[in-house]
Write a protein that holds these residues in place. Sequence first.
Motif, PDB file in Angstrom:
ATOM      1  N   ASP A  22       0.923  -1.104  -0.025  1.00 22.86           N
ATOM      2  CA  ASP A  22       0.081   0.089   0.021  1.00 22.86           C
ATOM      3  C   ASP A  22       0.914   1.203  -0.158  1.00 22.86           C
ATOM      4  O   ASP A  22       2.206   1.087   0.432  1.00 22.86           O
ATOM      5  CB  ASP A  22      -0.736   0.162   1.084  1.00 22.86           C
ATOM      6  CG  ASP A  22      -1.622   1.427   1.410  1.00 22.86           C
ATOM      7  OD1 ASP A  22      -2.147   1.782   0.384  1.00 22.86           O
ATOM      8  OD2 ASP A  22      -1.782   1.791   2.710  1.00 22.86           O
ATOM      9  N   ASP A  24      -0.050   5.209   0.603  1.00 23.23           N
ATOM     10  CA  ASP A  24      -0.425   6.281   1.438  1.00 23.23           C
ATOM     11  C   ASP A  24      -0.400   5.593   3.037  1.00 23.23           C
ATOM     12  O   ASP A  24      -1.204   4.816   3.205  1.00 23.23           O
ATOM     13  CB  ASP A  24      -1.520   6.879   1.041  1.00 23.23           C
ATOM     14  CG  ASP A  24      -1.371   7.885  -0.050  1.00 23.23           C
ATOM     15  OD1 ASP A  24      -2.281   7.444  -0.853  1.00 23.23           O
ATOM     16  OD2 ASP A  24      -0.535   8.570  -0.057  1.00 23.23           O
ATOM     17  N   THR A  55      -2.548   0.842  -4.579  1.00 26.22           N
ATOM     18  CA  THR A  55      -2.991   1.667  -3.985  1.00 26.22           C
ATOM     19  C   THR A  55      -4.559   2.142  -4.196  1.00 26.22           C
ATOM     20  O   THR A  55      -5.061   2.153  -5.216  1.00 26.22           O
ATOM     21  CB  THR A  55      -2.153   3.180  -3.943  1.00 26.22           C
ATOM     22  OG1 THR A  55      -2.804   4.227  -3.385  1.00 26.22           O
ATOM     23  CG2 THR A  55      -1.962   3.339  -5.465  1.00 26.22           C
ATOM     24  N   ASN A  56      -5.391   2.860  -3.115  1.00 26.69           N
ATOM     25  CA  ASN A  56      -6.483   3.230  -3.642  1.00 26.69           C
ATOM     26  C   ASN A  56      -6.483   4.843  -4.038  1.00 26.69           C
ATOM     27  O   ASN A  56      -7.421   5.448  -4.112  1.00 26.69           O
ATOM     28  CB  ASN A  56      -7.464   3.303  -2.200  1.00 26.69           C
ATOM     29  CG  ASN A  56      -8.154   1.734  -2.079  1.00 26.69           C
ATOM     30  OD1 ASN A  56      -8.142   1.232  -3.110  1.00 26.69           O
ATOM     31  ND2 ASN A  56      -8.872   1.605  -0.980  1.00 26.69           N
ATOM     32  N   LYS A 255      -9.537  -1.291  -3.073  1.00 23.91           N
ATOM     33  CA  LYS A 255      -9.420  -2.303  -1.895  1.00 23.91           C
ATOM     34  C   LYS A 255     -10.425  -1.987  -0.838  1.00 23.91           C
ATOM     35  O   LYS A 255     -11.033  -0.722  -0.820  1.00 23.91           O
ATOM     36  CB  LYS A 255      -7.989  -1.990  -1.261  1.00 23.91           C
ATOM     37  CG  LYS A 255      -6.793  -2.194  -2.078  1.00 23.91           C
ATOM     38  CD  LYS A 255      -5.524  -1.799  -1.242  1.00 23.91           C
ATOM     39  CE  LYS A 255      -5.450  -0.290  -1.246  1.00 23.91           C
ATOM     40  NZ  LYS A 255      -4.095   0.005  -0.401  1.00 23.91           N
TER      41      LYS A 255
END
Length: 347
Positions: A22, A24, A55-56, A255
């Motif tokens: 991930d 952030d 990543t989102n 996610k």
Amino acid sequence: QLHSATVNASRPAQAHYNVVFDIDGVLIKGKQLIPQTQRALQLLKENNVPYIFLTNGGGVRESEKADQLTKKLGIPVSPDQLVLSHTPMRSLSKKYRDANVLVVGGKGSDCRRVAEDYGFRKVVTPEEVHAAYPSVCPISFCEARPVPLTDSHLQNVNKPVEAVMVFHDSVDWGRDLQVCLDALVSQGGKLGTIKDSNELHSTKQSVPIYFSNPDVVWSNEYPVPRFGQGTFKMCLEKVYQHLTLQELESTTFGKPMKPTYQYAEAILDNIAPLQKDAGQVQKRTVYAIGDNPYADIAGANGYGWNSVLVKTGVFRPQGEENHHLHPATAVVDHVEDAVRWIIAKEQ
Ligand code: G3P
Ligand code: MG
């Protein structure tokens, strides 16, 4: 021959397991690099462990994000190692290739470029609607900036919207909530119209809506987590429900949703093909490192991957309850400890 053998001898064979980062709250916090990030990446390189980023985040093309990460992390990052929140939404361009799609989120025309890169041919953004019709959102703090509206942009602004796609976090919630709602309650997607009250309370929304990420909060350099796209979605759902007495129907990517992990697994298949063992294809062993129990840990657990939760982002040690909802394989202080724990476990 000796030389290459010597070189190979010094570099371990590709590890049989993979790491999924991930971004952030694990590697960076807003503009700040987390202090342990570079050591963590160096350890994976020394152990020849293939890894990708999941990543989102997003709002730019994968190639642009890869360039940003290369600069921030100080290592070469390829777009082929990257899954952004909207990357799996590329598949929607088959269905909506020639549809007029309202693309929401991010700054300026960044998300327009993402959508066009994916093959969407008719894109309109709330910023362009606002530039064409300044009165569409009198409360916007973003003054209706003179957006360079080409004729095709203007055409799309006046054509009925056929789908709404939120590709990234909104930079102007007032404007974007307003324009999204306009499309959802319009007559046939035509902005500036609204269904009659009877129809409003008895029929479904006028157009489908897709979100790229359900994060209620995420972690940047501010000491406590910040609103994410999931909070924007909640606001839109609440206003839509208040106006129509109906539940807003939507599709969410990112996610912890399964399509996102299927996409990530395909990326891993490309960069680290599974070996055959006595004719049997090995099972892939993956360790996903994340800071958000509801996204990173829930998603990895749900997909049968190992999950390692760090304390540098959304998860707070005192927030034990949100850890027990989605129990991680391991809980560690930061990303370097996560990588050390994984390498030791796979030794
Ligand atoms: O907008 C980004 C945020 O929602 C979370 O990003 O990298 O922690 O999945 P990340
Ligand atoms: Mg995170």
